[in-house]
Design an enzyme around this catalytic site. Structure first.
Site, PDB file in Angstrom:
ATOM      1  N   GLU A  77      45.616  43.129  38.469  1.00 48.64           N
ATOM      2  CA  GLU A  77      45.776  41.853  37.776  1.00 48.64           C
ATOM      3  C   GLU A  77      47.033  41.122  38.232  1.00 48.64           C
ATOM      4  O   GLU A  77      47.028  39.896  38.396  1.00 48.64           O
ATOM      5  CB  GLU A  77      45.822  42.068  36.256  1.00 48.64           C
ATOM      6  CG  GLU A  77      44.534  42.597  35.649  1.00 48.64           C
ATOM      7  CD  GLU A  77      43.422  41.566  35.604  1.00 48.64           C
ATOM      8  OE1 GLU A  77      43.690  40.390  35.913  1.00 48.64           O
ATOM      9  OE2 GLU A  77      42.290  41.933  35.266  1.00 48.64           O
ATOM     10  N   ASP A  96      33.046  44.896  42.114  1.00 46.72           N
ATOM     11  CA  ASP A  96      32.728  43.548  42.582  1.00 46.72           C
ATOM     12  C   ASP A  96      33.682  42.970  43.624  1.00 46.72           C
ATOM     13  O   ASP A  96      33.281  42.610  44.734  1.00 46.72           O
ATOM     14  CB  ASP A  96      32.593  42.587  41.397  1.00 46.72           C
ATOM     15  CG  ASP A  96      33.711  42.733  40.367  1.00 46.72           C
ATOM     16  OD1 ASP A  96      34.666  43.487  40.621  1.00 46.72           O
ATOM     17  OD2 ASP A  96      33.619  42.082  39.312  1.00 46.72           O
ATOM     18  N   GLU A 147      27.064  39.877  28.574  1.00 41.32           N
ATOM     19  CA  GLU A 147      27.776  40.835  29.417  1.00 41.32           C
ATOM     20  C   GLU A 147      26.806  41.802  30.101  1.00 41.32           C
ATOM     21  O   GLU A 147      26.939  42.093  31.276  1.00 41.32           O
ATOM     22  CB  GLU A 147      28.810  41.606  28.596  1.00 41.32           C
ATOM     23  CG  GLU A 147      29.978  40.758  28.114  1.00 41.32           C
ATOM     24  CD  GLU A 147      30.936  40.390  29.240  1.00 41.32           C
ATOM     25  OE1 GLU A 147      32.034  40.945  29.285  1.00 41.32           O
ATOM     26  OE2 GLU A 147      30.586  39.543  30.085  1.00 41.32           O
ATOM     27  N   GLU A 189      31.507  33.445  36.900  1.00 43.57           N
ATOM     28  CA  GLU A 189      30.834  33.907  38.117  1.00 43.57           C
ATOM     29  C   GLU A 189      29.591  33.096  38.487  1.00 43.57           C
ATOM     30  O   GLU A 189      29.375  32.782  39.666  1.00 43.57           O
ATOM     31  CB  GLU A 189      30.487  35.398  37.977  1.00 43.57           C
ATOM     32  CG  GLU A 189      31.651  36.344  38.176  1.00 43.57           C
ATOM     33  CD  GLU A 189      32.596  36.401  36.984  1.00 43.57           C
ATOM     34  OE1 GLU A 189      33.725  36.898  37.134  1.00 43.57           O
ATOM     35  OE2 GLU A 189      32.199  35.936  35.891  1.00 43.57           O
TER      36      GLU A 189
END
Length: 580
Positions: free
Chosen positions: A119, A260, A353, A374
């Protein structure tokens, strides 16, 4: 706190004109100008609400109009940082200039905080690099030598150096967490998700190119290669791996949570660096993914060694995949998969989700939509590639549903349950950094981000003339744009410095070999080449570390900087036959 000055100044663009000319019943494509202005208004409604009600906390709680820390306040006053590129894209130059000045005076990385390596890289390092490269375009007075120098670049380098201790493992794959003041904590779990290992090459290679220090790109490449070498015999990677032993802990293979951005960075790193090896790696993965995980243009989760289905679900995080396919020119497959995902959006007014593909409905306790970007990201990429008005329709539906369902007085609230549209008291930071940005770019075809190379800027650096702003921007996984042309502006510095280092290593190697033949001993120990601050391992030491057999360790609980799996859906059984 000085940063509070942004509250009143940030309100100057809150009252934006709205066009009330939504598309009529004739089926014409959505009015891009109309929705562009509505998206801009969405951004300032959310951003101003954060500044007024939540700063300096990490996130806004829109239902109670206050703030809270979600990362232990490790974002380091990040929201203003990550919104610099956003404000430039939206055209608010004066706000961009002001935040650049405030950041230099207020951000401090020497704090006793346990930070997510993943992050911190995508948010802080990526945000600062993007802001640095956009500074001149925004009218900021840059120092001599820019873009090879500058205060935001130095801040990005300082933040990245705080992450380097995480890469000091036998495999070269990083820990998931590092203390910004003390390094890796004793007892830190060695289990990291795949995305937390393979999501550094964009930011770290950019940093190495601009500063001339190869250590950042070096560690990112080693981490990528270790993952590549750890794939199964059928070409798949799992979800979590032990960075000390290199053993897979979670063996679910797919394109979603925990994996991902590893695939994303292979493609984007290949484009950014014109690196054929990275692209070849992705294309090999792509073959395995299509062979074992794709069913009727959906992508499922399978066991990485056997290819048997373990989770027949679609995750909202997987919706980036059509956009990634468009970057490699696979438009037909991208559109088919996108339309599958779009049907889910139209079913619920958002992407849950988890979505059970065989049952065609949400998965229990995974019914929420936290305003993720996304699917909108994929729509933006595909629209640039095809001009298909269906993609604008997704953008229209996103604006309408987000405003209707989640807009509240103090921002936009996460949708807790798409079945009844109940709200949760949270506005995730990626809503501002990514969701709104991709929506705006979808409806703004003349934005400088979409430049086709017909215009550019010329800058003079200490290393010669440099072309910037010609387009081809690469977005990091937090949607911070990087100008690939900038990586060549400081190339001479990098090449000269690396050449000197190679000569020093060669000299050290010759001297060491000569000492062996002469059988001499030196009381002070062997001579070592000087290292730059933050340099971890020489290439020789990296090789030794990789060859060293790691000790067996008891596997602790999983920790992952990306969206974690907290539910194994194997109880649904294997619903697809091998013959399908």
């Amino acid at each position: 706190m000085p940063f509070r000055l942004l509250i009143s100044l940030g309100l100057l663009c809150a009252l934006l004109p709205l066009h009330h000319g939504a598309p009529g019943p004739d089926g014409s494509a959505p009015d891009r100008a109309h929705y562009r202005e509505r998206v801009k208004a969405m951004f300032y409604h959310a951003y101003d609400s954060y500044l007024e009600n939540a700063f300096p906390f990490d996130e806004l709680r829109p239902l109670t109009c206050d703030g809270h820390d979600t990362w232990g306040s490790q974002t380091l006053n990040l929201p203003p940082c990550m919104q610099q590129p956003q404000r430039q894209i939206l055209g608010n130059v004066s706000e961009f200039q002001r935040v650049v000045e405030v950041l230099q005076d207020n951000v401090d990385f020497d704090i006793d905080v346990n930070a997510s390596v993943f992050e911190t890289n995508i948010r802080v390092v990526g945000g600062l690099l993007s802001a640095h490269l956009l500074s001149k375009k925004a009218g900021v007075e840059v120092e001599a030598g820019w873009p090879c120098s500058g205060p935001l670049l130095r801040m990005a380098e300082e933040a990245a150096r705080k992450l380097l201790p995480a890469f000091q493992t036998p495999t070269g794959m990083p820990y998931g967490t590092v203390n910004l003041l003390h390094g890796v904590n004793p007892g830190e779990t060695p289990v990291t998700c795949t995305a937390g290992i393979g999501t550094f090459i964009v930011e770290f290679a950019t940093l190495s190119s601009l500063t001339g220090d190869p250590v950042f790109e070096d560690v990112a490449r080693v981490a990528l290669m270790r993952l590549w070498e750890s794939r199964s015999d059928i070409g798949l990677v799992g979800n979590h791996i032990d960075v000390l032993t290199g053993k897979w802990v979670a063996q679910d293979a797919g394109i979603g949570a925990g994996v991902d951005s590893y695939f994303e960075y292979l493609v984007k790193g290949a484009i950014l660096l014109q690196d054929k090896k990275l692209m070849a790696m992705f294309l090999e993965y792509n073959k395995a993914i299509r062979n074992y995980t794709r069913f009727d243009d959906w992508y499922l989760w399978v066991q990485m060694y056997k290819g048997t289905v373990s989770m027949p679900v679609f995750q909202s995080l997987e919706a980036y995949w059509p956009g990634l396919q468009s970057l490699i020119g696979d438009i037909d497959n991208a559109m088919r998969t996108f339309l599958n995902y779009y049907t889910v959006w139209k079913q619920f007014g958002g992407l849950p989700e988890f979505y059970n593909i065989p049952q065609g409905y949400t998965v229990e306790k995974r019914e929420g939509y936290p305003l993720r970007p996304e699917l909108i990201e994929s729509a933006m990429y595909l629209y640039r590639a095809t001009g298909d008005p269906t993609l604008l329709e997704l953008g229209r539906d996103a604006v309408e549903s987000i405003e209707k369902i989640s807009k509240v007085e103090c921002g936009f609230a996460t949708i807790k349950d798409l079945r009844d549209h109940k709200l949760d008291n949270r506005m995730e930071s990626f809503f501002l950094a990514e969701t709104v940005k991709y929506l705006y770019l979808l409806f703004d075809p003349t934005n400088f981000i979409h430049n086709n190379g017909s215009t550019f800027d010329t800058v003079i650096t200490p290393y010669g003339e440099c072309i910037l702003g010609a387009g081809g921007y690469i977005f990091n996984t937090e949607a911070h744009p990087i100008d690939p042309a900038a990586l060549h502006c400081c190339q001479r510095l990098k090449e000269e410095q690396w050449e000197v280092e190679d000569l020093m290593r060669e000299f050290y190697s010759l001297k060491r070999n000569r000492s062996k033949f002469q059988k001499k001993t030196m009381s002070s120990g062997p001579w070592e080449p000087p290292t730059r601050p933050g340099t971890l391992l020489s290439p020789e030491n990296h090789d030794q570390a990789r060859e060293r057999k790691p000790a067996k360790q008891k596997v602790p609980l999983l920790s992952c900087p990306s969206q974690p799996f907290t539910s194994k859906l194997a109880l649904l059984g294997q619903v697809f036959l091998d013959s399908s």
